[in-house]
Write a protein that holds these residues in place. Structure first.
Motif, mmCIF file in Angstrom:
data_model
loop_
_atom_site.group_PDB
_atom_site.id
_atom_site.type_symbol
_atom_site.label_atom_id
_atom_site.label_comp_id
_atom_site.label_asym_id
_atom_site.label_seq_id
_atom_site.Cartn_x
_atom_site.Cartn_y
_atom_site.Cartn_z
ATOM 1 N N ASP A 1 -8.336 24.702 -3.538
ATOM 2 C CA ASP A 1 -8.083 23.363 -4.078
ATOM 3 C C ASP A 1 -7.405 23.334 -5.444
ATOM 4 O O ASP A 1 -7.328 22.269 -6.042
ATOM 5 C CB ASP A 1 -9.383 22.545 -4.163
ATOM 6 N N ASP B 1 3.298 15.307 -5.631
ATOM 7 C CA ASP B 1 2.358 15.026 -4.537
ATOM 8 C C ASP B 1 2.849 15.586 -3.205
ATOM 9 O O ASP B 1 2.716 14.953 -2.160
ATOM 10 C CB ASP B 1 2.090 13.522 -4.409
ATOM 11 N N TYR C 1 -0.774 18.880 0.400
ATOM 12 C CA TYR C 1 -1.913 18.187 1.005
ATOM 13 C C TYR C 1 -2.664 19.136 1.930
ATOM 14 O O TYR C 1 -2.124 20.156 2.357
ATOM 15 C CB TYR C 1 -1.460 16.929 1.751
ATOM 16 N N MET C 2 -3.892 18.785 2.230
ATOM 17 C CA MET C 2 -4.718 19.611 3.114
ATOM 18 C C MET C 2 -4.288 19.377 4.553
ATOM 19 O O MET C 2 -4.271 18.251 5.036
ATOM 20 C CB MET C 2 -6.198 19.256 2.933
ATOM 21 N N GLU D 1 4.903 19.789 1.605
ATOM 22 C CA GLU D 1 5.920 18.981 2.271
ATOM 23 C C GLU D 1 7.279 19.301 1.645
ATOM 24 O O GLU D 1 7.536 18.941 0.486
ATOM 25 C CB GLU D 1 5.575 17.504 2.088
ATOM 26 N N TYR E 1 -3.799 24.384 3.120
ATOM 27 C CA TYR E 1 -2.931 23.441 2.425
ATOM 28 C C TYR E 1 -1.488 23.602 2.900
ATOM 29 O O TYR E 1 -1.062 24.689 3.300
ATOM 30 C CB TYR E 1 -3.015 23.647 0.905
ATOM 31 N N GLU F 1 -3.169 21.683 -5.218
ATOM 32 C CA GLU F 1 -2.884 20.278 -4.923
ATOM 33 C C GLU F 1 -2.779 19.397 -6.168
ATOM 34 O O GLU F 1 -1.782 18.684 -6.341
ATOM 35 C CB GLU F 1 -3.913 19.710 -3.958
#
Length: 84
Positions: A13, A22, A25-26, A34, A31, A16
């Motif tokens: 974690d 942003d 993501y999980m 994008e 993870y 992220e």
């Protein structure tokens, strides 16, 4: 060039919240980054923050997303416009 996270990810974690776009993501198991949002922190930092904090070095350049620094900067500018 966008980055990608390998199966060595331990879901710690830490990556992220470091992503200024942003883009992380999980996913179902680990993870995911994008690629459309990943600028390797160009426009924000001197180095990719997710790579800097990853304790297992499971983040690397995405083999299918070759982008020049200029293209990454253009993507950064476009993402900033979309936030407005």
């Amino acid at each position: 060039m966008a980055l990608t996270i390998s199966e060595e990810c331990i879901n710690c974690d830490v990556c992220e919240p470091q992503c200024p776009n942003d883009a992380i993501y999980m996913g179902p198991e680990i993870y995911i980054i994008e690629p459309e949002k990943c600028t390797e922190c160009v426009g924000h930092h001197d180095e990719p923050q997710c790579m800097a904090v990853c304790p297992v070095d499971c983040i690397s350049p995405h083999p299918e997303w070759n982008e020049t620094p200029e293209q990454l900067m253009e993507k950064f500018k476009l993402l900033q416009q979309q936030k407005k």
